[in-house]
Design a protein around this motif. Structure first.
Motif, PDB file in Angstrom:
ATOM      1  N   GLY A   9     -18.735 -19.460 -19.995  1.00  0.00           N
ATOM      2  CA  GLY A   9     -18.564 -18.700 -18.823  1.00  0.00           C
ATOM      3  C   GLY A   9     -19.799 -19.094 -17.981  1.00  0.00           C
ATOM      4  O   GLY A   9     -20.960 -19.488 -18.466  1.00  0.00           O
ATOM      5  N   LEU A  14     -20.804  -9.238 -11.120  1.00  0.00           N
ATOM      6  CA  LEU A  14     -20.772 -10.696 -11.381  1.00  0.00           C
ATOM      7  C   LEU A  14     -19.487 -11.116 -11.260  1.00  0.00           C
ATOM      8  O   LEU A  14     -18.505 -10.361 -11.663  1.00  0.00           O
ATOM      9  CB  LEU A  14     -21.417 -11.277 -12.869  1.00  0.00           C
ATOM     10  N   ARG A  44     -25.165 -19.750 -17.618  1.00  0.00           N
ATOM     11  CA  ARG A  44     -23.941 -19.873 -18.430  1.00  0.00           C
ATOM     12  C   ARG A  44     -24.075 -18.808 -19.370  1.00  0.00           C
ATOM     13  O   ARG A  44     -25.303 -18.406 -20.108  1.00  0.00           O
ATOM     14  CB  ARG A  44     -23.843 -21.345 -18.977  1.00  0.00           C
ATOM     15  N   SER A  96     -17.402  -8.925 -13.634  1.00  0.00           N
ATOM     16  CA  SER A  96     -18.112  -7.908 -14.698  1.00  0.00           C
ATOM     17  C   SER A  96     -19.014  -6.953 -13.857  1.00  0.00           C
ATOM     18  O   SER A  96     -20.056  -7.680 -13.300  1.00  0.00           O
ATOM     19  CB  SER A  96     -18.653  -8.903 -15.594  1.00  0.00           C
ATOM     20  N   TYR A 107     -17.457 -14.137 -12.884  1.00  0.00           N
ATOM     21  CA  TYR A 107     -17.781 -14.943 -14.058  1.00  0.00           C
ATOM     22  C   TYR A 107     -16.540 -15.675 -14.418  1.00  0.00           C
ATOM     23  O   TYR A 107     -15.301 -15.320 -14.391  1.00  0.00           O
ATOM     24  CB  TYR A 107     -17.921 -13.804 -15.333  1.00  0.00           C
ATOM     25  N   ARG A 108     -16.571 -17.031 -14.273  1.00  0.00           N
ATOM     26  CA  ARG A 108     -15.585 -18.237 -14.189  1.00  0.00           C
ATOM     27  C   ARG A 108     -15.610 -18.624 -15.851  1.00  0.00           C
ATOM     28  O   ARG A 108     -16.665 -19.026 -16.303  1.00  0.00           O
ATOM     29  CB  ARG A 108     -15.568 -19.084 -13.456  1.00  0.00           C
ATOM     30  N   GLU A 126     -22.976 -13.151  -7.569  1.00  0.00           N
ATOM     31  CA  GLU A 126     -23.593 -12.060  -8.013  1.00  0.00           C
ATOM     32  C   GLU A 126     -23.826 -11.190  -6.800  1.00  0.00           C
ATOM     33  O   GLU A 126     -24.430 -11.777  -5.832  1.00  0.00           O
ATOM     34  CB  GLU A 126     -24.816 -12.423  -8.928  1.00  0.00           C
ATOM     35  N   GLY A 151     -11.230 -15.930 -14.887  1.00  0.00           N
ATOM     36  CA  GLY A 151     -12.754 -15.252 -15.074  1.00  0.00           C
ATOM     37  C   GLY A 151     -12.491 -13.724 -14.966  1.00  0.00           C
ATOM     38  O   GLY A 151     -11.408 -13.343 -15.406  1.00  0.00           O
ATOM     39  N   SER A 183     -15.238  -4.426 -16.408  1.00  0.00           N
ATOM     40  CA  SER A 183     -14.691  -5.646 -16.246  1.00  0.00           C
ATOM     41  C   SER A 183     -13.403  -5.497 -15.774  1.00  0.00           C
ATOM     42  O   SER A 183     -12.507  -4.725 -15.962  1.00  0.00           O
ATOM     43  CB  SER A 183     -14.726  -6.566 -17.365  1.00  0.00           C
ATOM     44  N   VAL A 207     -21.686 -17.766 -14.013  1.00  0.00           N
ATOM     45  CA  VAL A 207     -21.591 -16.959 -13.246  1.00  0.00           C
ATOM     46  C   VAL A 207     -21.621 -17.559 -11.863  1.00  0.00           C
ATOM     47  O   VAL A 207     -22.668 -18.187 -11.487  1.00  0.00           O
ATOM     48  CB  VAL A 207     -22.800 -15.926 -13.528  1.00  0.00           C
ATOM     49  N   TYR A 239     -28.261 -13.056 -13.122  1.00  0.00           N
ATOM     50  CA  TYR A 239     -27.692 -14.376 -13.660  1.00  0.00           C
ATOM     51  C   TYR A 239     -26.971 -15.179 -12.884  1.00  0.00           C
ATOM     52  O   TYR A 239     -26.416 -15.838 -13.324  1.00  0.00           O
ATOM     53  CB  TYR A 239     -26.819 -13.473 -14.844  1.00  0.00           C
ATOM     54  N   GLN A 240     -27.195 -15.173 -11.725  1.00  0.00           N
ATOM     55  CA  GLN A 240     -26.361 -15.976 -10.706  1.00  0.00           C
ATOM     56  C   GLN A 240     -26.674 -17.599 -11.353  1.00  0.00           C
ATOM     57  O   GLN A 240     -27.828 -18.105 -11.770  1.00  0.00           O
ATOM     58  CB  GLN A 240     -27.245 -16.168  -9.460  1.00  0.00           C
TER      59      GLN A 240
END
Length: 749
Positions: free
Chosen positions: A179, A169, A197, A283, A171-172, A184, A280, A269, A181, A193-194
């Motif tokens: 955060g 992912l 949040r 991950s 992640y920003r 992905e 970000g 990560s 995503v 988890y596209q």
């Protein structure tokens, strides 16, 4: 629920206070050795050191690094201290053989010691020459993209391909700490988890700080048993060893449980830093334990750095383009305001530019007597109340929010027009402001689990557990607008400064006109005085001689001739009345006094500072006695005091040290003030000229001035019912006096 049946309070700050940088243990897929600097004596080891080296813990402690690590490590230890960065950044030293296996060695500095970490080197790890094509290919791919979302997707796909994780992912972090995503790539073995949040509490502040300081983090097996450091404390400091930069650092039990609840056994990560701040994370997750060799982790770090540079380049370019647009509109707005009678008209007459300036849907310009609305806005009364709230409560030169109703509840009535507000204040005396509005944007957000249930209280006091469910949870967000960009806030700030400059310039022009008007009034008063003084005598003579002629020659003059004499007398008397009325009219033009209670001690302190700012470098000894409180017009009395103090400083410029004494005495009816100096003084024979208009007793070449200051002092004091006079002696200084009436009891009431 607690035993009493009430909800137990969960303190989320517990996570922020957890000392995760000093866990006192490491993960077991590697070993850690702490050495003194520079003699390289072993101070601490992880309790699994015997699994990597032939020495026991007892034998290792106190030995030399060469004895513990073996002869193969000699090149590694050579000049070790000089090679490690002083910042604590971990450095891959080299691979070396320890017994029957090859170990990678990573070193960094911490708490005045050298920390070495060892991991088995994988035979599958590519060589440095093999890593180059990976990085080069990635650079070629991202250079051909323009959108950050596309960049992120390429990055997620490449990192997952290199590491073999089930899911990668990008992640920003948003400004509020949540955060999202943004990209992905996965195998399908783990849920997607596209565009989801995750709440700020999932990665507490101190965890985010560790991500910023140490870019790489690997947890090969969430079910690991921590390996403790022996001894537990750094022998040199007596405190737990700071493992912020450690690649093996043990993780918080809460985080391990979090991973298990997500259904992931391994994670990695990589931090994405933009301009030194945490933008970000990349991950990665795997359903089963997975070890990623250091070389591959380093490759992912390089990919993350390339990604961060590309993101920064695109965001900076977009910001630059937006700032150019804002400057272009600002230039037009300044031109509009410069041509208009005032800035309000300059803005209201060009609504398109006002809205385009910060991409607003509506705007308002509020001044003391006007409230102009542009586009989609609240009502005039609502805007005025909002401007008053900004002026009274916020008192900021620039204010902005994308959720106005959260800070100004009354705005809940007009969120469809003004959920977002950007405002600049123009005056510190009145609620004068320019306001821009953005409407509510209703948005549905998908969360990775219910954000209201971020943690749960454990059985032990203070023990927290992460949420167990990460199923998609949707939330509809209302009462929020599109956030204002930094470039837009900066542009509004620049516009405010320009408006203030225009207002000040107009004020200066008005002040100049006022000075000219005062000069004209003085000339008119002087003319009126001349008329009244110089014409009265001739007119009296005309009346007197005409009456005498009429009386002496009344028997010799015909009736018509006597009538002519009466006409002369009547006309002369009328002319005298005209003169008196002209003089009275000139006096009627004087402004009315605005009475208030004035602390003359504070007034003198303020004026002194102002006067001295005009005479830098002058040595002046001020001797100020107790001063009373009086009633009068503050603006006029400030001018009178300023003229007297400025004269005292000006006419003492020939003295090495000027001495200015200010004091007052109070009688039954009046306060008598004096300002005494040790300057050049004056000849008492000419004291009557001192307070006259344009009267000077010294050459302009010696002491600059217009000759109007003391005339103003006298006029102001006389308007207050007081009087002025002066005493002096050539080269012995001068003393100027003025009085102000003491209010009687009824006036005090």
């Amino acid at each position: 629920m607690s035993a009493a049946g009430t909800p137990e309070i969960v303190d989320l700050e517990t996570c922020d206070r957890e000392p995760i940088h000093v866990p006192g243990s490491i993960q077991p897929h590697g070993a850690l050795v702490v050495l003194s600097d520079p003699d390289l004596i072993v101070l601490q080891v992880s309790d699994n050191v015997a699994e990597f080296f032939p020495n026991s813990i007892e034998a290792a402690l106190g030995s030399s690094a060469a004895d513990l690590l073996g002869a193969e490590c000699a090149p590694l230890l050579r000049d070790l201290g000089s090679r490690l960065p002083p910042t604590g950044e971990p450095l891959l030293l080299r691979a070396f053989r320890a017994g029957d296996r090859v170990l990678n060695a990573v070193g960094h500095r911490s708490d005045g010691v050298i920390v070495l970490e060892f991991e088995p080197a994988s035979e599958e790890s590519p060589s440095s020459s093999g890593l180059h094509p990976i990085v080069a290919s990635f650079i070629a791919k991202v250079q051909g993209t323009s959108a950050v979302s596309e960049l992120a997707q390429i990055t997620a796909r490449e990192v997952r391909r290199v590491t073999g994780f089930d899911r990668a992912l990008v992640y920003r972090f948003d400004p509020d700490g949540t955060g999202v995503v943004v990209a992905e790539d996965g195998t399908g073995r783990l849920p997607s988890y596209q565009d989801h949040r995750f709440p700020e509490s999932d990665i507490p502040k101190q965890a985010r700080e560790l991500y910023r300081r140490n870019r790489l983090r690997l947890i090969p097996d969430a079910g690991y048993r921590p390996c403790a450091l022996v001894p537990a404390r750094n022998p040199l400091t007596g405190t737990p060893l700071d493992l912020s930069h450690s690649t093996l650092r043990s993780v918080s039990p809460v985080h391990v449980e979090y991973m298990r609840n997500m259904g992931t056994a391994a994670s990695m990560s990589v931090s994405v830093l933009k301009d030194g701040e945490l933008w970000g994370l990349i991950s990665c997750h795997h359903r089963t334990p997975r070890v990623v060799p250091f070389e591959l982790r380093t490759t992912c770090d390089l990919l993350a750095q390339v990604f961060a540079l590309q993101v920064a380049a695109r965001e900076h370019a977009a910001d630059y383009v937006r700032r150019v647009e804002i400057q272009s509109v600002l230039t037009r707005l300044l031109a509009h305001m410069a041509r208009a009678d005032d800035f309000v008209a300059g803005l209201l007459d060009h609504p398109g530019d006002v809205l385009a300036f910060v991409r607003a849907a509506g705007a308002a310009v509020v001044s003391e007597d006007r409230c102009g609305l542009i586009g989609r806005t609240p009502t005039e009364n609502q805007v005025r109340r909002l401007a008053t709230w900004l002026f009274v409560e916020q008192r900021k030169e620039v204010f902005h929010t994308d959720a106005l109703s959260t800070v100004f509840p009354a705005a809940a009535a007009y969120t469809s027009e003004a959920s977002g507000l950007l405002a600049v204040s123009v005056s510190k005396l009145h609620p004068t402001a320019v306001l821009w509005f953005r409407p509510e944007v209703i948005e549905t957000i998908r969360w990775g689990g219910d954000p209201r249930k971020t943690v749960e209280a454990g059985a032990a006091p203070g023990r927290l557990h992460p949420r167990k469910s990460f199923e998609t949870w949707s939330q509809t967000v209302r009462d929020r607008a599109v956030p204002w960009l930094g470039s837009e806030v900066d542009g509004a700030t620049e516009l405010r400064n320009a408006v203030v400059g225009i207002v000040l310039r107009k004020a200066e022009e008005m002040a100049a006109l006022n000075v000219e008007l005062q000069r004209s009034n003085r000339e008119l008063e002087a003319f009126s005085y001349s008329v009244s003084h110089d014409l009265r005598a001739p007119l009296r003579h005309i009346v007197g001689y005409a009456e005498l002629l009429k009386d002496v020659a009344k028997d010799k003059l015909a009736k018509s001739e006597l009538k002519h004499a009466d006409t002369i007398i009547e006309s002369s008397i009328y002319a005298g009345k005209l003169v008196d009325n002209l003089l009275a009219y000139s006096r009627m033009g004087r402004a009315a006094l605005d009475h208030s209670t004035i602390d003359t001690g504070a007034l003198v302190t303020e004026v002194r500072a102002d006067v001295m700012s005009e005479f830098p470098g002058r040595r002046v000894r001020w001797e100020v006695g107790p001063l009373p409180t009086v009633a009068g017009d503050l603006v006029m009395l400030r001018l009178a005091v300023r003229n007297l103090l400025a004269n005292a400083v000006k006419y003492t410029k020939t003295r090495e040290e000027a001495v200015v004494e200010i004091g007052a005495t109070t009688g039954a009816d009046a306060h008598t003030f004096h300002v005494r100096d040790n300057g050049v003084g004056f000849d008492m024979r000419y004291r009557d000229k001192l307070f006259g208009v344009f009267q000077r007793l010294h050459r302009w070449e010696d002491f600059e001035g217009t000759g109007i200051g003391l005339a103003n002092v006298r006029r102001i004091i006389e308007r207050h019912g007081g009087r002025t006079w002066a005493d002096g002696e050539v080269n012995r200084g001068a003393t100027f006096y003025f009085t102000l009436p003491v209010p009687n009891d009824r006036e005090r009431e």
